[in-house]
Design a protein around this motif. Structure first.
Motif, PDB file in Angstrom:
ATOM      1  N   UNK A  47       1.204  -1.155  -0.328  1.00 57.26           N
ATOM      2  CA  UNK A  47      -0.012   0.002   0.107  1.00 57.26           C
ATOM      3  C   UNK A  47       0.954   1.421   0.247  1.00 57.26           C
ATOM      4  N   UNK A  48       1.109   1.954  -0.661  1.00 61.46           N
ATOM      5  CA  UNK A  48       1.344   2.824  -0.931  1.00 61.46           C
ATOM      6  C   UNK A  48       1.386   4.263  -0.007  1.00 61.46           C
ATOM      7  N   UNK A  49       0.225   3.885   0.233  1.00 60.50           N
ATOM      8  CA  UNK A  49       0.518   5.179   1.486  1.00 60.50           C
ATOM      9  C   UNK A  49       0.499   5.129   2.991  1.00 60.50           C
ATOM     10  N   UNK A  50       0.979   3.027   3.121  1.00 54.26           N
ATOM     11  CA  UNK A  50       1.375   3.214   4.035  1.00 54.26           C
ATOM     12  C   UNK A  50       3.043   2.948   3.965  1.00 54.26           C
ATOM     13  N   UNK A  51       3.246   3.028   6.207  1.00 53.57           N
ATOM     14  CA  UNK A  51       4.848   3.244   5.562  1.00 53.57           C
ATOM     15  C   UNK A  51       5.396   1.738   6.498  1.00 53.57           C
ATOM     16  N   UNK A  52       6.543   1.559   5.567  1.00 52.34           N
ATOM     17  CA  UNK A  52       6.759   0.193   5.864  1.00 52.34           C
ATOM     18  C   UNK A  52       7.119  -0.205   7.101  1.00 52.34           C
ATOM     19  N   UNK A  53       6.545  -0.184   8.091  1.00 53.52           N
ATOM     20  CA  UNK A  53       6.967  -0.301   9.597  1.00 53.52           C
ATOM     21  C   UNK A  53       5.635  -0.718   9.333  1.00 53.52           C
ATOM     22  N   UNK A  54       4.644   0.013   8.992  1.00 47.08           N
ATOM     23  CA  UNK A  54       3.153  -0.469   9.377  1.00 47.08           C
ATOM     24  C   UNK A  54       2.417  -1.642   8.366  1.00 47.08           C
ATOM     25  N   UNK A 108     -16.627   7.698  -6.470  1.00 46.30           N
ATOM     26  CA  UNK A 108     -15.228   7.156  -5.449  1.00 46.30           C
ATOM     27  C   UNK A 108     -15.500   5.557  -5.259  1.00 46.30           C
ATOM     28  N   UNK A 109     -16.952   5.020  -5.382  1.00 41.42           N
ATOM     29  CA  UNK A 109     -17.335   3.379  -6.501  1.00 41.42           C
ATOM     30  C   UNK A 109     -16.062   3.440  -7.293  1.00 41.42           C
ATOM     31  N   UNK A 110     -16.018   3.788  -8.294  1.00 41.46           N
ATOM     32  CA  UNK A 110     -14.617   3.582  -9.488  1.00 41.46           C
ATOM     33  C   UNK A 110     -13.243   3.234  -8.760  1.00 41.46           C
ATOM     34  N   UNK A 111     -13.330   4.467  -7.383  1.00 38.78           N
ATOM     35  CA  UNK A 111     -12.143   4.411  -6.908  1.00 38.78           C
ATOM     36  C   UNK A 111     -12.286   3.149  -6.408  1.00 38.78           C
ATOM     37  N   UNK A 112     -12.931   2.936  -5.889  1.00 38.55           N
ATOM     38  CA  UNK A 112     -12.491   1.445  -4.618  1.00 38.55           C
ATOM     39  C   UNK A 112     -12.071   0.408  -5.509  1.00 38.55           C
ATOM     40  N   UNK A 113     -13.490   0.135  -6.941  1.00 38.33           N
ATOM     41  CA  UNK A 113     -13.267  -1.481  -7.531  1.00 38.33           C
ATOM     42  C   UNK A 113     -12.224  -1.315  -8.194  1.00 38.33           C
ATOM     43  N   UNK A 114     -10.951   0.438  -8.463  1.00 33.03           N
ATOM     44  CA  UNK A 114      -9.900  -0.320  -8.445  1.00 33.03           C
ATOM     45  C   UNK A 114      -8.809  -0.606  -7.987  1.00 33.03           C
ATOM     46  N   UNK A 115      -9.070  -0.259  -6.390  1.00 35.94           N
ATOM     47  CA  UNK A 115      -7.815  -0.221  -5.179  1.00 35.94           C
ATOM     48  C   UNK A 115      -8.495  -1.666  -5.044  1.00 35.94           C
ATOM     49  N   UNK A 116      -9.811  -2.283  -4.754  1.00 36.72           N
ATOM     50  CA  UNK A 116      -9.755  -3.547  -4.934  1.00 36.72           C
ATOM     51  C   UNK A 116      -9.421  -4.553  -5.269  1.00 36.72           C
ATOM     52  N   UNK A 168     -10.218  -8.249   8.012  1.00 34.15           N
ATOM     53  CA  UNK A 168     -11.629  -8.085   7.837  1.00 34.15           C
ATOM     54  C   UNK A 168     -11.721  -6.473   6.948  1.00 34.15           C
ATOM     55  N   UNK A 169     -13.449  -6.868   5.938  1.00 33.61           N
ATOM     56  CA  UNK A 169     -13.444  -6.186   5.638  1.00 33.61           C
ATOM     57  C   UNK A 169     -13.730  -4.745   6.164  1.00 33.61           C
ATOM     58  N   UNK A 170     -14.447  -3.848   7.649  1.00 31.92           N
ATOM     59  CA  UNK A 170     -14.338  -3.146   7.677  1.00 31.92           C
ATOM     60  C   UNK A 170     -13.250  -2.590   7.878  1.00 31.92           C
ATOM     61  N   UNK A 171     -11.902  -3.449   7.972  1.00 27.47           N
ATOM     62  CA  UNK A 171     -10.010  -2.493   8.519  1.00 27.47           C
ATOM     63  C   UNK A 171      -9.688  -2.759   6.720  1.00 27.47           C
ATOM     64  N   UNK A 214      -7.140   0.938   4.034  1.00 30.03           N
ATOM     65  CA  UNK A 214      -6.898   0.989   2.902  1.00 30.03           C
ATOM     66  C   UNK A 214      -7.305   1.700   1.787  1.00 30.03           C
ATOM     67  N   UNK A 215      -8.527   1.197   1.384  1.00 29.34           N
ATOM     68  CA  UNK A 215      -9.460   1.754   0.474  1.00 29.34           C
ATOM     69  C   UNK A 215      -9.463   3.647   0.464  1.00 29.34           C
ATOM     70  N   UNK A 216     -10.178   3.989   1.648  1.00 30.59           N
ATOM     71  CA  UNK A 216     -10.595   5.374   1.272  1.00 30.59           C
ATOM     72  C   UNK A 216      -9.052   6.200   1.493  1.00 30.59           C
TER      73      UNK A 216
END
Lengths: 322, 334, 299, 323
Positions: free
Chosen positions: A107-114, C179-187, C201-204, C209-211
């Motif tokens: 993930x480009x937005x996380x640090x390596x440590x994270x 946002x939908x398109x972005x989520x689909x790409x990031x997913x 899990x999903x929420x995390x 990661x996604x937001x």
């Protein structure tokens, strides 16, 4: 012989393609079409094949990142396809994955440590300072310095990122690591560094690997046993020594002969296959390889060969060895 | 291609139904008693009762909706409260006026916008590129009603070159055949009339074209730059093709796909955005029709006007989708 | 660009700063190089300060009328002239910036909140939820935006706040789809697969990661949409469907002055220029942010 | 040399970025003889692709620019030739194929249109002969159904077929030099074997010289006669393919060869070159390979060796008497 660490039986993945007016399923892509193998503790199983043969899908199904259409996956004797979501999540601790693209898998937005810490957080391992300490250890372990933990992935070269990916996979002390083309994006000189690291780690922690790659030389180097895939099926599987020195399946033979050897004095006769790999949406009837096979017989177009033990104990799926 | 078209057409159905629901809902979303709001506070209870009945507001809402749908399908767009005329009959001349204006504006926007964008991309970072892009930036940032007012002031009031109001000079008339006066005057062979129609079109068309021109120019430039960087254009260069031909013959066809999207979208927006231009230039189009209806709280006209414009908008986008297939051979397989 | 093991070493001084600060610094580095973006940011800042300190800067009050000096051309005492009530146009423009910025910011923030929630839900969960939300966006987008806001105002009644609500509603699908398109790409990114592979899990996954990876395009689109929101609000004001006189909203000012254009063109000219300037500012800043935040432009 | 068709002399190409000048190619010299296959090898970022684009005059400019040296085609310096002159050479005398067959063909034009374009540009040929020529070309590169293919679009073809089409396009005007930039890297190994086989066949039959740019030493060993090894924008070694593989002189070449896993036998650990390729311009003094070299001497860190030798040249102090 003891129980294998991972055993896969009749694994299938069909992707429906929707088309037509009402979005009916017009075609089915048989990405993986009945694959069985097992991996013993401490060994490395290599899976080779060309693009589209289903090797990556197989790897992902083996840890249930993709739900198989059919088949069974036993990890330490229990069928993980029957596990509930939360049980599966706990099992993920024991099976980790290393991905192909060291640029896309961090993930480009996380640090390596994270990035390295995250699996430990998910699996509730240790408190924050213990985890921090483990991140530093892991970084040193894969040949990076601990102070890299504060950096972002884009500040690293491809080889370094792959080391970070390895550190992430090791964080939760897994038993099995599925490595999907872990070195194919890397330059030769960096590739050998990463391969040595993987072997070194395997010895130290008694890891089991499933090593998926298209580069036959790399697979030979790292694997004890090798499975060759073609159009969603395993065509030959045996210990790597025998497979490389005396390939039996015509496809394995052609594949091996196609590899350019870095030795100008070794210009063996190549088997040049005709045409392209057929689309997995329209696999040929009978043996999937028969339309390109240099030694195809009449029966090959009619009957699907099954994986059978040959005289020297390996498994080959070819009518030549019936 | 045919199956693709039909599929796209089928996908429109839920959108069109949703559209009628929203338009139908307009009158029901009015706070309080709609009839009261329409007629004002001085209205007698009897008048309110009559209007309620005329609008069918005394029925349950789903019955009203089905009646509404049935009416639309039979070509009945309701009756104007203002003049008691059937809207379906009244609306066409307005619609034609808007279509004529939008069409001319779109032609200007496409010709100017695409060429400006191409040249900007071709001569990237040149003075030409910079000036075109600054103009385009101002274009997208411009309130068109303000531009229209300034045009009127400069070209009509100060210079007295062009008329500033309406489709025709006050004293003249054009026999409406199609209600598209450019065509009507030509059919009748009245070329001086034709010229008059053209002169009336110039100022509003320029005002209406400003934003689409700027947007098309910006989109063309970025799309073109992307294409010019692509591997296949490098292949074409490696064959020894000259730059002018590469840009206009090869790259433009590739770059045109996102441009087409923008053109389609802007054409639709123009039909709606014409309301500002039309109020300034007294252009008797559908925008002005709706605007006047709002002043009179003539809700049936507001509803039908919006429905017709939205329907056109959806149709324009549908046609744009079909046009992709002509440019991009890959589309048939989706 | 290839990077070496040794040469990527960051200076220790920089190393001590937190990752967030360093991210910001890096963003600033690439933003700073973009001269148009700086110009845009300066313009936007200028208007924000103007709105904040309107009471101190404006030479006169909003509605200080003086019939004796109606429709006066620009002069030393009234830099931008006076209107038909003898009010100082400069002062009204300065106060007007409050209204325009308010509409711009709040309309866009409203659309972002609603659009992001719907977009994430549609993109991440897919299937039925996606179909319903996407159809809803399609339907809203089937209306030309200005027309839909007019319809909404026609229902709610003309006022600046109702115009704000209308503009916010109209822009919901813009952010929702983004946002939908972005989520689909990031997913589909491998690092999401990686997150799932470690048992997340999903929420995390959505929040960790996604937001964060959808943030940049939202900021860019948001900035650009403030520009269009201000334009639309002015348009509604001009049609008499937004701010009502004597509120010094620029579109409304234009509308009440248009009859004097022949004798007193400055009453029309300056409010229009104010609109252009602030809109150009937001547009430049938005384009600049896109260049600085877009990962495709970054090596 | 009289039989050299293309000579690159001390070519220097730089990219001008916000951080200043970045030398991507830093004084490289080599020549291509008529009808031979020359391999240009190196890892990513070594400047091999920039070299090929410099020869073709297709550097993205700005930021790329040739800042020194010569590129001699049949004795004519084309390094700073006018665009109109380059257009006559490109596709006609010097042709090129690229790494990504999936993106190198224009998706919205038919194979036929793209195949005949160079011929229409460079050769005067009546329309009716054009199609026959196109069919011949497709047959030459081993594509079945040639006549139907002309009317198809690139997305209907597989990667291997597209690369064959690219080769047909490149060969359409019988060029003297064909530059192939990683032509098989994106392809599967069995398809790679087909394409390499095809290129070797075309080379034999048409006598077109081929510059094969690749990172894969296996490919080089199988098809090239001579090899140029590049590292960090410089040539570190060049010579006959047998000399290079059997007696590598430069530690980098040696390291590259030794770090490839062997298909025929299993080693315990692989040889590795420590570290990774330096950023262009980051090493100011001494041999560019010194920080990674297992045989590094004090001298290597201060002075830069020249490329010396006769037929087998290398840029290293190890094989120098004065070392």
């Amino acid at each position: 012989m003891s129980e294998p660490l991972l055993k896969v039986e009749g694994l299938k993945k069909y992707f429906p393609i929707k088309g037509g007016l009402l979005g009916k399923v017009s075609e089915t892509v048989r990405a993986v079409d009945g694959v069985s193998f097992s991996v013993n503790e401490g060994e490395t199983l290599g899976i080779v094949g060309e693009s589209g043969c289903g090797k990556s899908t197989t790897g992902r199904m083996a840890m249930r990142l993709i739900e198989p259409t059919a088949g069974k996956v036993f990890f330490e004797g229990k069928d993980i396809l029957n596990l509930s979501k939360s049980e599966m999540r706990r099992t993920r601790k024991d099976i980790q994955m290393i991905f192909q693209d060291p640029f896309a898998s961090l993930n480009p937005r996380q640090t390596v440590g994270r990035i390295i810490e995250e699996p430990m957080i998910v699996h509730h391992m240790g408190n924050s300072s213990e985890r921090r300490k483990r991140v530093d250890e892991l970084l040193e372990l894969v040949g990076l310095s601990a102070y890299y933990a504060k950096r972002y992935p884009h500040q690293f070269s491809g080889g370094q990122r792959q080391r970070i990916g390895i550190a992430r996979a090791l964080a939760v002390r897994p038993k099995l690591i599925i490595a999907d083309e872990p070195v194919s994006a890397l330059d030769v000189s960096v590739q050998s560094q990463v391969l040595n690291l993987l072997q070194d780690l395997q010895k130290r922690f008694n890891l089991t690997y499933i090593f998926i790659a298209h580069d036959l030389s790399v697979v030979r180097h790292i694997s004890n046993r090798v499975a060759v895939m073609y159009l969603g099926k395993i065509v030959e599987i045996s210990d790597s020594e025998r497979l490389y020195d005396h390939p039996e399946h015509p496809y394995t033979k052609a594949l091996l002969s196609a590899v350019p050897i870095p030795d100008p004095d070794n210009k063996t006769n190549r088997i040049i296959l005709k045409g392209d790999v057929p689309s997995p949406a329209h696999p040929p009837a009978g043996c999937p390889f028969h339309d390109r096979c240099p030694v195809a017989m009449d029966i090959c177009a009619k009957e699907v060969p099954v994986l059978k033990k040959t005289e020297d104990g390996r498994l080959v799926s070819c009518h030549l060895y019936d | 291609m045919l199956s693709y078209s039909i599929k796209r057409l089928l996908m429109l159905i839920p959108v069109l139904i949703g559209m009628t629901l929203i338009v139908f809902g307009i009158i029901h979303a009015i706070p309080g008693n709609p009839a009261q709001t329409i007629l004002g506070t001085k209205a007698t209870p009897e008048a309110i009762h009559n209007l309620n009945q005329a609008l069918g507001l005394d029925q349950p809402w789903y019955i009203q909706y089905f009646t509404y749908l049935k009416n639309i399908f039979s070509g009945n767009l309701g009756t104007s409260i203002q003049d008691n005329m059937p809207i379906a009959r009244e609306i066409w001349p307005h619609l034609a006026a808007t279509i004529e204006l939008s069409f001319v504006a779109m032609v200007i926007a496409v010709v100017v916008g695409i060429n400006a964008g191409i040249i900007s991309a071709w001569k990237q970072n040149s003075a030409l590129d910079y000036s075109a892009m600054i103009l385009a930036l101002i274009g997208v940032s411009m309130p068109i009603f303000w531009l229209g007012l300034l045009e009127q002031w400069l070209f009509s009031v100060k210079l007295n070159w062009l008329p500033s109001i309406g489709r025709l000079d006050i004293v003249s008339t054009v026999r409406p055949i199609t209600n598209l006066y450019l065509i009507d005057t030509l059919i009748e062979g009245q070329f001086s009339q034709f010229w008059m129609v053209v002169r009336h079109l110039i100022l509003p068309a320029i005002a209406l074209a400003t934003i689409p021109t700027a947007i098309i120019a910006r989109m063309t430039r970025s799309s073109m730059l992307e294409v010019l960087k692509s591997d296949y254009i490098r292949t074409t260069k490696a064959k020894g093709e000259r730059m002018g031909l590469i840009v206009y013959k090869y790259a433009l066809k590739n770059a045109f796909i996102p441009i087409l999207t923008v053109i389609g979208l802007q054409t639709g927006l123009m039909l709606g955005g014409a309301i500002l231009t039309e109020t300034i230039f007294g252009w008797p189009g559908i925008g002005l029709y709706v605007y006047n209806a709002i002043q009179y709280r003539d809700y049936p006209v507001i509803q039908s006007g919006i429905l017709v414009i939205a329907f056109l908008f959806v149709m324009v986008n549908f046609v744009t989708d079909l046009l992709y297939g002509l440019i991009d051979p890959r589309i048939k397989y989706r | 660009m290839p990077q070496s093991e040794q040469n990527t070493a960051v200076q220790p001084a920089e190393e001590e700063k937190g990752p967030f600060v360093r991210n910001l610094l890096e963003f600033w580095k690439s933003f700073r190089k973009n001269k148009p973006a700086i110009v845009g940011a300066v313009i936007v800042l200028f208007f924000i300060l103007m709105a904040a300190f309107a009471g101190f800067i404006a030479p006169q009050g909003i509605n200080d009328q003086n019939i004796n000096i109606r429709l006066q051309p620009p002069s030393a005492s009234h830099w931008l002239g006076t209107d038909d009530f003898g009010r100082d146009i400069l002062s009204r423009i300065i106060y007007g910036s409050r209204l325009s910025l308010r509409v711009g910011f709040f309309a866009v923030i409203g659309s972002i909140i609603v659009g992001t929630l719907l977009g994430v839900a549609a993109g991440y969960f897919g299937k039925f939820i996606d179909t319903v939300i996407s159809r809803f966006f399609d339907i809203l987008l089937a209306f030309p935006s200005i027309l839909l806001s007019i319809a909404i105002v026609a229902v709610l009644g003309p006022s600046l706040n109702n115009a704000l609500v209308a503009i916010a509603i109209v822009n919901v699908p813009v952010f929702g789809r983004l946002v939908r398109a972005r989520v689909l790409t990031v997913k589909e990114e491998e690092y999401i697969m990686a997150a799932r592979s470690i048992g997340m899990g999903n929420t995390r996954i959505i929040f960790n990661h996604i937001l964060p990876n959808s943030f940049a395009p939202i900021i860019v689109q948001g900035t650009l949409n403030i520009a269009t929101a201000i334009l639309d609000a002015a348009g509604l004001g001009f049609l008499g469907m937004g701010a009502q006189p004597p509120q010094p909203e620029w579109g409304t000012m234009l509308s009440s002055s248009r009859q004097y254009i022949t004798n007193a063109p400055w009453t029309v000219l300056f409010p229009g220029l104010a609109i252009i300037l602030v809109v150009v500012g937001f547009n430049l800043m938005g384009d600049g942010l896109r260049d600085a935040l877009d990962p495709r432009m970054k090596n | 040399m009289a039989d050299s068709i293309l000579e690159v002399k001390d070519l220097r190409t730089s990219f001008f970025t916000d951080d200043g000048e970045v030398p991507a190619v830093d004084g490289i010299t080599f020549s291509v003889k008529e009808g031979e296959i020359l391999g240009l090898v190196g890892e990513s970022g070594c400047g091999k692709s920039v070299t090929s684009l410099s020869i073709m005059g297709l550097l993205p400019s700005p930021p790329g620019k040739i800042v020194g040296g010569q590129i001699l085609y049949k004795g004519e310096d084309i390094s700073h030739a006018k665009e109109s002159r380059m257009r006559k050479l490109r596709g006609n005398d010097i042709a090129m194929i690229f790494q990504e067959p999936m993106t190198s063909l224009n998706p919205v034009f038919t194979i036929g249109e793209q195949l005949t374009e160079a011929i229409r540009l460079h050769k005067k040929m009546p329309k009716k002969d054009l199609e026959a020529r196109a069919v011949d070309l497709l047959k030459m590169v081993g594509l079945p159904r040639a006549r139907e293919l002309l009317k198809e679009y690139p997305h209907e073809l597989s990667g291997g077929m597209r690369q064959r089409v690219m080769i047909a396009i490149a060969m359409s005007c019988d060029p003297k030099v064909l530059i192939a930039d990683e032509p098989t890297t994106a392809l599967d190994v069995t398809i790679q074997a087909q394409i390499l086989d095809l290129m070797a066949k075309l080379n034999r039959e048409t006598h077109t010289a081929i510059i094969l740019i690749t990172h894969d030493l296996g490919v080089v060993a199988q098809v090239c006669k001579r090899v140029v090894v590049m590292y960090a924008g410089k040539v570190v070694e060049q010579g006959d393919v047998r000399d290079i593989f059997n007696h590598p002189e430069h530690p980098y070449t040696e390291g590259l060869i030794r770090s490839i896993p062997d298909l025929f036998s299993k080693k315990d650990t692989l040889y590795t070159i420590k570290g990774s390729v330096p950023k262009p311009g980051s090493i100011k003094k001494g041999c560019l390979f010194a920080p990674r070299c297992p045989y590094v001497m004090d001298k290597c860190r201060t002075a830069e060796p020249e490329l010396t030798g006769d037929r087998h040249k290398s840029r290293c102090f190890l094989h120098r008497e004065d070392a």
